[in-house]
Design a protein around this motif. Sequence first.
Motif, PDB file in Angstrom:
ATOM      1  N   LEU A 206       4.923  -8.249 -16.684  1.00 28.08           N
ATOM      2  CA  LEU A 206       6.210  -8.091 -15.870  1.00 28.08           C
ATOM      3  C   LEU A 206       6.482  -9.340 -15.063  1.00 28.08           C
ATOM      4  O   LEU A 206       7.544  -9.886 -14.623  1.00 28.08           O
ATOM      5  N   GLY A 207       5.423 -10.188 -14.690  1.00 30.26           N
ATOM      6  CA  GLY A 207       5.280 -11.379 -14.164  1.00 30.26           C
ATOM      7  C   GLY A 207       5.038 -11.255 -12.632  1.00 30.26           C
ATOM      8  O   GLY A 207       4.945 -10.095 -12.038  1.00 30.26           O
ATOM      9  N   PRO A 208       4.326 -11.941 -11.924  1.00 30.60           N
ATOM     10  CA  PRO A 208       3.599 -11.956 -10.530  1.00 30.60           C
ATOM     11  C   PRO A 208       4.909 -11.914  -9.654  1.00 30.60           C
ATOM     12  O   PRO A 208       6.122 -12.118  -9.809  1.00 30.60           O
ATOM     13  N   GLY A 209       4.484 -11.139  -8.229  1.00 28.22           N
ATOM     14  CA  GLY A 209       5.736 -10.958  -7.498  1.00 28.22           C
ATOM     15  C   GLY A 209       5.509  -9.823  -6.597  1.00 28.22           C
ATOM     16  O   GLY A 209       4.929  -8.941  -7.195  1.00 28.22           O
ATOM     17  N   LEU A 210       6.099  -9.615  -5.574  1.00 26.23           N
ATOM     18  CA  LEU A 210       5.681  -8.356  -4.792  1.00 26.23           C
ATOM     19  C   LEU A 210       6.198  -7.064  -5.347  1.00 26.23           C
ATOM     20  O   LEU A 210       5.539  -6.174  -5.401  1.00 26.23           O
ATOM     21  N   ARG A 211       7.500  -7.157  -5.791  1.00 22.05           N
ATOM     22  CA  ARG A 211       7.885  -5.750  -6.689  1.00 22.05           C
ATOM     23  C   ARG A 211       7.102  -5.611  -7.746  1.00 22.05           C
ATOM     24  O   ARG A 211       6.750  -4.207  -7.885  1.00 22.05           O
ATOM     25  N   ASN A 212       6.777  -6.410  -8.609  1.00 20.89           N
ATOM     26  CA  ASN A 212       5.788  -6.241  -9.428  1.00 20.89           C
ATOM     27  C   ASN A 212       4.615  -5.659  -9.491  1.00 20.89           C
ATOM     28  O   ASN A 212       3.820  -4.819 -10.238  1.00 20.89           O
ATOM     29  N   VAL A 213       3.676  -6.278  -8.257  1.00 21.50           N
ATOM     30  CA  VAL A 213       2.596  -5.729  -7.774  1.00 21.50           C
ATOM     31  C   VAL A 213       2.677  -4.321  -7.404  1.00 21.50           C
ATOM     32  O   VAL A 213       1.782  -3.600  -7.662  1.00 21.50           O
TER      33      VAL A 213
ATOM     34  N   ILE B 189       4.849  -1.964  -8.428  1.00 18.70           N
ATOM     35  CA  ILE B 189       4.927  -1.262  -9.577  1.00 18.70           C
ATOM     36  C   ILE B 189       3.486  -0.814 -10.264  1.00 18.70           C
ATOM     37  O   ILE B 189       3.324   0.200 -10.834  1.00 18.70           O
ATOM     38  N   ALA B 190       2.746  -2.373 -10.463  1.00 12.91           N
ATOM     39  CA  ALA B 190       1.706  -2.115 -11.174  1.00 12.91           C
ATOM     40  C   ALA B 190       0.500  -1.377 -10.561  1.00 12.91           C
ATOM     41  O   ALA B 190      -0.031  -0.445 -11.311  1.00 12.91           O
ATOM     42  N   VAL B 191       0.418  -1.326  -9.282  1.00 13.63           N
ATOM     43  CA  VAL B 191      -0.590  -0.613  -8.527  1.00 13.63           C
ATOM     44  C   VAL B 191      -0.332   0.800  -8.373  1.00 13.63           C
ATOM     45  O   VAL B 191      -1.023   1.551  -8.644  1.00 13.63           O
ATOM     46  N   GLY B 192       1.148   1.126  -8.318  1.00 12.02           N
ATOM     47  CA  GLY B 192       1.523   2.317  -8.372  1.00 12.02           C
ATOM     48  C   GLY B 192       1.349   3.138  -9.615  1.00 12.02           C
ATOM     49  O   GLY B 192       1.051   4.251  -9.648  1.00 12.02           O
ATOM     50  N   ILE B 193       1.616   2.424 -10.765  1.00 14.51           N
ATOM     51  CA  ILE B 193       1.161   3.260 -11.989  1.00 14.51           C
ATOM     52  C   ILE B 193      -0.210   3.237 -12.472  1.00 14.51           C
ATOM     53  O   ILE B 193      -0.540   4.334 -12.788  1.00 14.51           O
ATOM     54  N   GLY B 194      -0.866   2.320 -11.834  1.00 15.51           N
ATOM     55  CA  GLY B 194      -2.555   2.844 -12.176  1.00 15.51           C
ATOM     56  C   GLY B 194      -2.822   3.687 -11.465  1.00 15.51           C
ATOM     57  O   GLY B 194      -3.866   4.160 -11.799  1.00 15.51           O
ATOM     58  N   SER B 195      -2.162   4.116 -10.259  1.00 13.04           N
ATOM     59  CA  SER B 195      -2.878   5.396  -9.492  1.00 13.04           C
ATOM     60  C   SER B 195      -2.155   6.736  -9.842  1.00 13.04           C
ATOM     61  O   SER B 195      -2.356   7.862  -9.436  1.00 13.04           O
ATOM     62  N   ILE B 196      -1.284   6.565 -10.707  1.00 11.89           N
ATOM     63  CA  ILE B 196      -0.540   7.949 -11.229  1.00 11.89           C
ATOM     64  C   ILE B 196      -1.486   9.200 -11.688  1.00 11.89           C
ATOM     65  O   ILE B 196      -1.387  10.088 -11.349  1.00 11.89           O
ATOM     66  N   PRO B 197      -2.385   8.813 -12.602  1.00 16.76           N
ATOM     67  CA  PRO B 197      -2.983   9.668 -12.973  1.00 16.76           C
ATOM     68  C   PRO B 197      -4.142  10.732 -12.020  1.00 16.76           C
ATOM     69  O   PRO B 197      -4.125  11.718 -12.298  1.00 16.76           O
ATOM     70  N   SER B 198      -4.491   9.937 -11.051  1.00 20.01           N
ATOM     71  CA  SER B 198      -5.281  10.755  -9.880  1.00 20.01           C
ATOM     72  C   SER B 198      -4.447  11.728  -9.208  1.00 20.01           C
ATOM     73  O   SER B 198      -4.921  12.796  -8.979  1.00 20.01           O
TER      74      SER B 198
ATOM     75  N   GLY C 242       1.016  -1.192  -0.151  1.00 20.89           N
ATOM     76  CA  GLY C 242      -0.027   0.123   0.177  1.00 20.89           C
ATOM     77  C   GLY C 242       0.832   1.161  -0.020  1.00 20.89           C
ATOM     78  O   GLY C 242       0.755   2.238  -0.857  1.00 20.89           O
ATOM     79  N   PHE C 243       1.899   1.411   1.013  1.00 22.87           N
ATOM     80  CA  PHE C 243       2.570   2.700   1.234  1.00 22.87           C
ATOM     81  C   PHE C 243       3.539   2.771   0.042  1.00 22.87           C
ATOM     82  O   PHE C 243       3.822   3.662  -0.552  1.00 22.87           O
ATOM     83  N   ILE C 244       4.196   1.770  -0.472  1.00 17.48           N
ATOM     84  CA  ILE C 244       5.368   1.955  -1.724  1.00 17.48           C
ATOM     85  C   ILE C 244       4.534   2.281  -2.947  1.00 17.48           C
ATOM     86  O   ILE C 244       5.002   2.939  -3.744  1.00 17.48           O
ATOM     87  N   ALA C 245       3.355   1.606  -3.180  1.00 20.84           N
ATOM     88  CA  ALA C 245       2.602   1.913  -4.441  1.00 20.84           C
ATOM     89  C   ALA C 245       2.238   3.190  -4.445  1.00 20.84           C
ATOM     90  O   ALA C 245       2.295   3.880  -5.478  1.00 20.84           O
ATOM     91  N   VAL C 246       1.700   3.905  -3.186  1.00 19.49           N
ATOM     92  CA  VAL C 246       1.082   4.991  -3.100  1.00 19.49           C
ATOM     93  C   VAL C 246       2.410   6.051  -3.282  1.00 19.49           C
ATOM     94  O   VAL C 246       2.211   7.344  -3.975  1.00 19.49           O
ATOM     95  N   SER C 247       3.467   5.927  -2.771  1.00 17.77           N
ATOM     96  CA  SER C 247       4.786   6.682  -2.873  1.00 17.77           C
ATOM     97  C   SER C 247       5.115   6.569  -4.412  1.00 17.77           C
ATOM     98  O   SER C 247       5.611   7.667  -4.803  1.00 17.77           O
ATOM     99  N   ILE C 248       5.115   5.608  -5.068  1.00 14.99           N
ATOM    100  CA  ILE C 248       5.377   5.531  -6.506  1.00 14.99           C
ATOM    101  C   ILE C 248       4.455   6.523  -7.433  1.00 14.99           C
ATOM    102  O   ILE C 248       4.921   7.440  -8.255  1.00 14.99           O
ATOM    103  N   ALA C 249       3.116   6.426  -7.052  1.00 18.36           N
ATOM    104  CA  ALA C 249       2.234   7.322  -7.674  1.00 18.36           C
ATOM    105  C   ALA C 249       2.079   8.845  -7.365  1.00 18.36           C
ATOM    106  O   ALA C 249       2.072   9.625  -8.124  1.00 18.36           O
ATOM    107  N   MET C 250       2.660   8.959  -5.992  1.00 16.33           N
ATOM    108  CA  MET C 250       2.587  10.436  -5.585  1.00 16.33           C
ATOM    109  C   MET C 250       3.766  11.014  -6.119  1.00 16.33           C
ATOM    110  O   MET C 250       3.777  12.201  -6.857  1.00 16.33           O
TER     111      MET C 250
END
Length: 301
Positions: free
Chosen positions: A158-165, A167-176, A106-114
Amino acid sequence: MSSVKTISQEAQPLAGKPRRKKRSPWAEVWRRLKKNKAALFGLTIICILFILAIFADYIAPYGFDDQDLLARFQTPNSKHLLGTDNFGRDILSRIIYGSRISLQVGFIAVSIAMICGGTLGSIAGYYGGRLDNFIMRIMDILLAIPGILLAISIVAALGPGLRNVMIAVGIGSIPSYARIVRASVLSLRDQEFIEAAKAVGANDFRIITKHIIPNSMAPIIVQATIGVANAILSAAGLSFIGLGIQPPQPEWGAMLNNGRQFIRDYSHMTAFPGLAIMITIFALNLLGDGLRDALDPRLKS
């Protein structure tokens, strides 16, 4: 003379009276947040989750992959408070360890998006013109794709895994985040303090990082709090369909998927991970609503 003396004597205690210390903006935000009982309740739950995640090795009664085939499918009891799964693993321990993964995602994906969304939104809002139009049209294209579908596409590539998840969730949140930051920059770039910074020779990078972004933090913080909840939910959804964190890692969505086939006879295998997800999302939403009210400058009470 007597009237002058009387006035000076009456003014003396007032002059000696200590001035009331002015609160900092963040102290004022905390004062408002403390009045919101629901937000404090959500904050308490989040703090408990952080404690569980940090000290999971000491709090969990068993390891997250300690298997005991003689203790399979046990319902909640004194030895296993939330029961066991089909491999005899303690569900409570797996939920405690799973909090570490869910909060990390949650927090790393949001940090990427922010970071990415904030940078793009700041550039688009500050410079405007064709650059603004180009960046925001790309954001519109990403917004046209449902976030979970975009995340599924990225993880599939990219393939399954913690890091790729993450990245994927973070990229999906960038537009907002890009749209929120852009709106804040547009409302700030013509203010007097920005004109004063330009007048003393400050460059664009300094103006954006030192003046515009700090004054845009209120809506970003609110969006980030709710974004963590959405990121945890998206990560659980990806793990549920097999594209997220892989076994034997105790991710809550993967635990739901594992217990799905036994839900009729052993519902505790899905009930408790589902409750963990629900409580976490609920607490983050309560905290987000409270922060939105506390950071609203129109609310002075």
